[in-house]
Design a protein around this motif. Sequence first.
Motif, PDB file in Angstrom:
ATOM      1  N   ASP A 124       0.855  -1.196   0.000  1.00 14.62           N
ATOM      2  CA  ASP A 124       0.000   0.000   0.000  1.00 14.62           C
ATOM      3  C   ASP A 124       0.888   1.241   0.000  1.00 14.62           C
ATOM      4  OD1 ASP A 124      -2.005  -1.853   0.264  1.00 14.62           O
ATOM      5  OD2 ASP A 124      -2.235  -1.569   2.433  1.00 14.62           O
ATOM      6  N   ILE A 125       0.663   2.131  -0.944  1.00 15.76           N
ATOM      7  CA  ILE A 125       1.480   3.341  -1.084  1.00 15.76           C
ATOM      8  C   ILE A 125       0.655   4.534  -0.605  1.00 15.76           C
ATOM      9  CG2 ILE A 125       2.835   4.764  -2.648  1.00 15.76           C
ATOM     10  CD1 ILE A 125       3.867   1.925  -2.466  1.00 15.76           C
ATOM     11  N   SER A 126       1.086   5.142   0.488  1.00 16.95           N
ATOM     12  CA  SER A 126       0.322   6.254   1.063  1.00 16.95           C
ATOM     13  C   SER A 126       0.973   7.612   0.848  1.00 16.95           C
ATOM     14  CB  SER A 126       0.114   6.023   2.564  1.00 16.95           C
ATOM     15  OG  SER A 126       1.364   5.903   3.223  1.00 16.95           O
ATOM     16  N   GLY A 127       2.221   7.616   0.396  1.00  9.55           N
ATOM     17  CA  GLY A 127       2.923   8.875   0.173  1.00  9.55           C
ATOM     18  C   GLY A 127       4.043   8.681  -0.829  1.00  9.55           C
ATOM     19  N   PRO A 128       4.797   9.756  -1.120  1.00  8.85           N
ATOM     20  CA  PRO A 128       5.900   9.647  -2.076  1.00  8.85           C
ATOM     21  C   PRO A 128       6.862   8.511  -1.706  1.00  8.85           C
ATOM     22  CG  PRO A 128       5.504  11.936  -1.534  1.00  8.85           C
ATOM     23  CD  PRO A 128       4.663  11.130  -0.586  1.00  8.85           C
ATOM     24  N   THR A 129       7.160   7.663  -2.670  1.00  8.99           N
ATOM     25  CA  THR A 129       7.985   6.474  -2.443  1.00  8.99           C
ATOM     26  C   THR A 129       9.053   6.397  -3.522  1.00  8.99           C
ATOM     27  OG1 THR A 129       6.081   5.315  -1.491  1.00  8.99           O
ATOM     28  CG2 THR A 129       7.942   3.960  -2.222  1.00  8.99           C
ATOM     29  N   GLN A 130      10.296   6.163  -3.105  1.00  8.14           N
ATOM     30  CA  GLN A 130      11.381   6.074  -4.084  1.00  8.14           C
ATOM     31  C   GLN A 130      11.473   4.653  -4.632  1.00  8.14           C
ATOM     32  OE1 GLN A 130      15.811   5.991  -3.250  1.00  8.14           O
ATOM     33  NE2 GLN A 130      15.654   8.081  -4.014  1.00  8.14           N
ATOM     34  N   ILE A 131      11.508   4.544  -5.939  1.00  5.46           N
ATOM     35  CA  ILE A 131      11.648   3.264  -6.628  1.00  5.46           C
ATOM     36  C   ILE A 131      12.930   3.285  -7.448  1.00  5.46           C
ATOM     37  CG2 ILE A 131      10.629   1.674  -8.289  1.00  5.46           C
ATOM     38  CD1 ILE A 131       9.015   1.941  -5.743  1.00  5.46           C
ATOM     39  N   SER A 132      13.708   2.218  -7.370  1.00  7.99           N
ATOM     40  CA  SER A 132      14.906   2.108  -8.210  1.00  7.99           C
ATOM     41  C   SER A 132      14.885   0.773  -8.938  1.00  7.99           C
ATOM     42  CB  SER A 132      16.185   2.250  -7.382  1.00  7.99           C
ATOM     43  OG  SER A 132      16.268   1.240  -6.407  1.00  7.99           O
ATOM     44  N   ILE A 133      15.234   0.830 -10.207  1.00 12.11           N
ATOM     45  CA  ILE A 133      15.280  -0.361 -11.067  1.00 12.11           C
ATOM     46  C   ILE A 133      16.690  -0.464 -11.630  1.00 12.11           C
ATOM     47  CG2 ILE A 133      14.333  -1.484 -13.116  1.00 12.11           C
ATOM     48  CD1 ILE A 133      11.826   0.314 -12.717  1.00 12.11           C
ATOM     49  N   LYS A 134      17.388  -1.529 -11.254  1.00  9.80           N
ATOM     50  CA  LYS A 134      18.759  -1.736 -11.732  1.00  9.80           C
ATOM     51  C   LYS A 134      18.739  -2.779 -12.843  1.00  9.80           C
ATOM     52  CE  LYS A 134      22.220  -1.858  -8.803  1.00  9.80           C
ATOM     53  NZ  LYS A 134      23.220  -2.326  -7.794  1.00  9.80           N
ATOM     54  N   PHE A 135      19.351  -2.442 -13.977  1.00 12.24           N
ATOM     55  CA  PHE A 135      19.384  -3.368 -15.102  1.00 12.24           C
ATOM     56  C   PHE A 135      20.684  -3.212 -15.881  1.00 12.24           C
ATOM     57  CE2 PHE A 135      17.413   0.524 -16.623  1.00 12.24           C
ATOM     58  CZ  PHE A 135      17.963   0.731 -17.890  1.00 12.24           C
ATOM     59  N   LYS A 136      20.957  -4.219 -16.710  1.00 13.87           N
ATOM     60  CA  LYS A 136      22.155  -4.202 -17.541  1.00 13.87           C
ATOM     61  C   LYS A 136      21.784  -3.764 -18.952  1.00 13.87           C
ATOM     62  CE  LYS A 136      25.818  -7.184 -19.373  1.00 13.87           C
ATOM     63  NZ  LYS A 136      26.367  -8.564 -19.429  1.00 13.87           N
ATOM     64  N   ALA A 137      22.534  -2.786 -19.468  1.00 16.53           N
ATOM     65  CA  ALA A 137      22.266  -2.285 -20.816  1.00 16.53           C
ATOM     66  C   ALA A 137      22.647  -3.321 -21.858  1.00 16.53           C
ATOM     67  CB  ALA A 137      23.043  -0.990 -21.052  1.00 16.53           C
ATOM     68  N   GLY A 138      21.945  -3.291 -22.972  1.00 11.88           N
ATOM     69  CA  GLY A 138      22.210  -4.239 -24.045  1.00 11.88           C
ATOM     70  C   GLY A 138      23.137  -3.661 -25.100  1.00 11.88           C
TER      71      GLY A 138
END
Length: 394
Positions: A124-138
């Motif tokens: 449940d998201i009630s306020g500003p939340t930091q999301i990070s997505i780490k991936f390898k470039a192709g």
Amino acid sequence: MKEGDTVLGTIDNGGSLELAKGTHTLTFSKTGYWSVTKTIDVTSDMSVSIEMYPSSAAFKLENFPSNISIHESTIYTLTFTLSPIETSATYNTYLSLSGLSDIIEVRKDGSLVSPENGKYYLGDISGPTQISIKFKAGAVGQHGFTITLTSNDAIMSKTYTTTKQVVYKVEPLPFSVQMPSEWQVGENQLRISESSGQSYLVTAVLKDSIGNEVWSASHAFSPYEAYTFTPKIPKEGDYTLELQWNGQTAVYDVTVNPVITLKTKTLTVQKGGGGTIVLHFKNPSSDVQYYTIVVSGGFLPAEINQSISVAPLAEKDVSIAFAVPEDLTYDAYELNVAVMQGNATVFSDKVAVTISDDSGFSLFGGASSGGKMLLYVLAGLLVVGGLVLALRRR
């Protein structure tokens, strides 16, 4: 648009409306969109910017980088803020990614989120939340993927979907990398050539499958300089090679395939007979490799030692023959197979040997007791046949 319960009027994009000087709390509404409430202080002519979101979406994705440029094979972390448009619509939130194949991890406010059937549960998201997505470039070129957020209202009666298209550009590395055609146990040659006309330090790090460092080295490159690293691999298996420079890291998967394999895992032999064990050798290096094969244990009266060599960039099968004694106690044995290179054991395994009592029969000896009885019967028939033939001749 209204102020409190009073409707002030309808305006289009770029439209205008007269308001008295002072503070006003305005609510902007549009069919199919979430309403937006904003407080403004009117002192003179002024412009107000209002961003409205579809009522089917529940989140705003803020602090998104405008231009994403990544070097090939490097690790990139995309970080943004997930802000609820309406908190009544942000329960039981899931994040999914489509079009992005090499995902390393997803984090929510710094905490790792494990995937569940390809999705990431954010709760449940009630306020500003930091999301990070780490991936390898192709590969070099322009790429894109889609972020999809699904959520519900408090009673799970309605589902909201928020999507965001992410476009990023993959640039060539500032250096070229020449790897071995096939990695091997021991020393390998990794050649790096600076191609951007700059000076910087490159650190090469080799890690095993659980992330432990097994080798590393650094070199300060001058413009257009070439340098050869010699990574040393302790044993067969999967590794990761990292090339670090200027705060960036290019990552490559390294697999060291077995150079020696036992082709004969199980074997059935007969008492008094013999058997053969077959091993396969491969030499991916440019030097001749020398080995000693040692077979021991089981019913063997002594070790069998056989020395071999394998030519550069070649592979071959090697057979080890052994004799089986007549007087064996058990019907199954294990033979130990080891391969030595100098004083070091580079390979070891076992062969399961089953002893068969059924040796068949032969008209000319070497038969079992049953086979001998059949031989006697055949001999008797031949004698009787000879008498009949003699009688007929009379």
